[in-house]
Design an enzyme around this catalytic site. Structure first.
Site, PDB file in Angstrom:
ATOM      1  N   SER A  75       0.865  -1.228   0.106  1.00  0.00           N
ATOM      2  CA  SER A  75       0.044  -0.061  -0.034  1.00  0.00           C
ATOM      3  C   SER A  75       1.024   1.210  -0.077  1.00  0.00           C
ATOM      4  CB  SER A  75      -0.899   0.046   1.210  1.00  0.00           C
ATOM      5  OG  SER A  75      -1.890   1.045   1.208  1.00  0.00           O
ATOM      6  N   ASP A  76       0.461   2.297  -0.682  1.00  0.00           N
ATOM      7  CA  ASP A  76       1.222   3.492  -0.498  1.00  0.00           C
ATOM      8  C   ASP A  76      -0.021   4.732  -0.468  1.00  0.00           C
ATOM      9  OD1 ASP A  76       4.036   4.661  -0.902  1.00  0.00           O
ATOM     10  OD2 ASP A  76       2.730   5.744  -2.107  1.00  0.00           O
ATOM     11  N   GLN A  77       0.454   5.776  -0.061  1.00  0.00           N
ATOM     12  CA  GLN A  77      -0.620   6.893  -0.021  1.00  0.00           C
ATOM     13  C   GLN A  77       0.312   8.314  -0.380  1.00  0.00           C
ATOM     14  OE1 GLN A  77      -1.921   9.057   3.647  1.00  0.00           O
ATOM     15  NE2 GLN A  77      -3.943   7.974   3.332  1.00  0.00           N
TER      16      GLN A  77
END
Length: 203
Positions: A75-77
């Site tokens: 996941s990445d934001q």
């Protein structure tokens, strides 16, 4: 006699973020964590959405190469202000700059998710954009907040799960935990598609 169900695949979170670990623990699944060791430098002209998607998949694939039998979550934001990426500030000075730029504005936090299993060839990804409207903060508000919470490891310099909620006027999202770093509705969906049903594993 009914045949026993095959054991669930191991689950690995491709992240060392304590925020993502704490969120995944809510699903009550056993899992390991592993550092993805991925270069997070944006490419020239890369949009925040494209950057978040690319890094989420890169993290999942990097860890899946070391845990080929597992379902691996990446996941990445990336915070998106007018199409420009806003990453983790790292320093107090950079956090002040970020919050000054975002005050009175709407920022889209692009939270991307990928689930990969090398053994089965399963690859899936999704995106949970979260629209966040910041209050028109004074410089004094910004300084007091940063000194109190020191959110220098958070994209956009605000911890919405903590005191950072006081910086905001509104949050618009269809996956409530996405802003903290891992959209659990989408995570549950992709894990089901990959053969790991959260509810079926409960006693």
């Amino acid at each position: 006699m009914t045949a026993a169900s095959p054991p669930a695949r191991p689950l690995v979170l491709g992240s060392t973020s304590r925020y993502r670990r704490e969120l995944l623990e809510r699903l009550r699944l056993p899992f390991e964590t592993a550092a993805p060791d991925v270069d997070e430098t944006p490419r020239p002209g890369e949009t925040p959405e494209a950057l978040a998607r690319r890094l989420a998949m890169a993290k999942a694939r990097a860890v899946a190469a070391r845990f080929p039998q597992a379902l691996v979550i990446g996941s990445d934001q990336v915070a998106d202000l007018d199409g420009q990426p806003i990453g983790k500030p790292g320093t107090h000075e950079r956090a002040v700059e970020q919050l000054r730029a975002m005050r009175g504005r709407t920022v889209v936090f692009q939270t991307a998710l990928a689930v990969v299993c090398e053994a089965t060839g399963f690859v899936a990804e999704d995106l949970a954009p979260v629209r966040v409207r910041f209050r028109n903060l004074s410089d004094a508000d910004i300084e007091r907040y940063l000194r109190a919470e020191q959110p220098y490891d958070c994209a956009g310099s605000a911890k919405a799960e903590g005191l950072g909620i006081a910086l905001l006027d509104a949050i618009d999202s269809d996956d409530p935990t996405a802003l903290i770093g891992l959209p659990l509705i989408r995570t549950s969906t992709l894990l089901r598609r990959g053969g790991l049903d959260v509810l079926s594993l409960l006693p």
